[in-house]
Design a protein around this motif. Structure first.
Motif, short mmCIF file in Angstrom:
data_model
loop_
_atom_site.label_atom_id
_atom_site.label_comp_id
_atom_site.label_asym_id
_atom_site.label_seq_id
_atom_site.Cartn_x
_atom_site.Cartn_y
_atom_site.Cartn_z
N ARG A 26 -32.00 34.88 5.34
CA ARG A 26 -31.91 34.75 6.63
C ARG A 26 -31.01 33.59 6.82
O ARG A 26 -31.35 32.45 6.71
N ARG A 27 -29.98 33.80 7.75
CA ARG A 27 -29.19 32.85 8.18
C ARG A 27 -28.94 33.00 9.37
O ARG A 27 -29.24 33.95 9.97
N GLN A 28 -28.04 32.27 10.12
CA GLN A 28 -27.77 32.22 11.59
C GLN A 28 -27.04 33.50 11.91
O GLN A 28 -27.30 34.14 12.93
N HIS A 29 -25.92 33.93 11.09
CA HIS A 29 -25.21 35.08 11.54
C HIS A 29 -25.43 36.01 10.51
O HIS A 29 -24.27 36.88 10.39
N LEU A 30 -26.24 36.06 9.58
CA LEU A 30 -26.38 37.04 8.40
C LEU A 30 -27.83 37.34 8.01
O LEU A 30 -28.54 36.34 8.04
N LEU A 31 -28.03 38.46 7.81
CA LEU A 31 -29.34 38.76 7.17
C LEU A 31 -28.70 39.51 5.56
O LEU A 31 -27.99 40.38 5.58
N LEU A 32 -29.70 39.38 4.82
CA LEU A 32 -29.56 40.06 3.50
C LEU A 32 -30.95 40.39 3.21
O LEU A 32 -31.99 39.73 2.69
N LEU A 33 -31.31 41.73 3.28
CA LEU A 33 -32.67 42.33 3.35
C LEU A 33 -32.71 43.15 1.95
O LEU A 33 -31.94 44.13 1.81
N ARG A 34 -33.57 42.95 1.36
CA ARG A 34 -33.82 43.85 -0.03
C ARG A 34 -34.97 44.86 0.36
O ARG A 34 -36.11 44.37 0.99
N TYR A 35 -34.66 46.08 0.04
CA TYR A 35 -35.65 47.11 0.21
C TYR A 35 -35.98 48.02 -1.15
O TYR A 35 -36.61 48.97 -1.11
N VAL A 76 -24.15 45.25 17.99
CA VAL A 76 -23.58 45.30 19.32
C VAL A 76 -23.30 44.17 19.90
O VAL A 76 -22.21 43.78 20.56
N SER A 77 -24.14 43.08 19.85
CA SER A 77 -24.04 41.86 20.48
C SER A 77 -24.85 40.81 19.83
O SER A 77 -25.57 41.05 18.85
N ALA A 78 -24.73 39.46 20.00
CA ALA A 78 -25.54 38.48 19.41
C ALA A 78 -27.08 38.71 19.75
O ALA A 78 -27.96 38.32 19.01
N ALA A 79 -27.23 39.00 21.00
CA ALA A 79 -28.58 39.29 21.45
C ALA A 79 -29.27 40.46 20.60
O ALA A 79 -30.64 40.55 20.43
N HIS A 80 -28.51 41.46 20.34
CA HIS A 80 -28.98 42.63 19.70
C HIS A 80 -29.38 42.01 18.19
O HIS A 80 -30.37 42.67 17.74
N PHE A 81 -28.54 41.26 17.75
CA PHE A 81 -28.76 40.65 16.48
C PHE A 81 -30.00 39.81 16.34
O PHE A 81 -31.09 40.01 15.39
N LYS A 82 -30.15 39.21 17.50
CA LYS A 82 -31.31 38.16 17.68
C LYS A 82 -32.62 38.98 17.82
O LYS A 82 -33.77 38.67 17.34
N ALA A 83 -32.45 40.02 18.51
CA ALA A 83 -33.73 41.06 18.56
C ALA A 83 -33.83 41.69 17.25
O ALA A 83 -35.03 41.94 16.71
#
Length: 139
Positions: A98-107, A123-130
């Motif tokens: 988990r980084r400020q502008h990046l997620l790397l998720l293992r499934y 869609v937006s920064a708020a969308h990413f934060k949600a």
């Protein structure tokens, strides 16, 4: 599994930055093959690289949903939907980043079973934060 009307969902697309990185990686592999095998490697590797690139576009994940799990209400059920219509329920595994502008998720257990989400893919920064809030609680 039927769609839930009130289930939170996040639509994703490949960001321009990620597209550029993917193209650069394919080009780098092509150059390595050319260096290792000589000029005839272009004839073999170009169709291979085109096929890999096409498959990566077809397998692109376009939506993440958070659904209530009927068997275990305390644990949410995550669902991925690919561009080709395939849907898969997933459990996030250890090793996620988990980084400020990046997620790397293992499934999954395999190296290609990783979901890379850049803020530019939402869609937006708020969308990413949600999405981060739903994954990790308060961010």
């Amino acid at each position: 599994m039927p769609d839930q009307p009130n289930a939170p969902e996040w639509r994703l697309w490949q960001s321009a930055g990620q597209f550029g990185l993917d193209l650069a990686a394919l080009f780098l592999v092509e150059l390595i093959l050319l260096y290792c095998f000589g000029s005839w490697a272009w004839l073999l590797a170009l169709p291979l690289m085109a096929g890999v690139f096409y498959q990566s576009v077809q397998r692109q994940i376009i939506m993440i949903r958070l659904l209530p799990d009927p068997s275990e209400p305390s644990r949410p059920l995550w669902q991925l939907q690919w561009a080709n219509g395939r849907v898969r329920n997933v459990v996030w595994r250890a090793g996620s980043v988990r980084r400020q502008h990046l997620l790397l998720l293992r499934y999954g257990h395999w190296p290609w079973q990783i979901l890379l989400i850049r803020q530019a893919s939402c869609v937006s920064a708020a969308h990413f934060k949600a999405l981060k809030r739903a994954l990790y609680g308060e961010v």
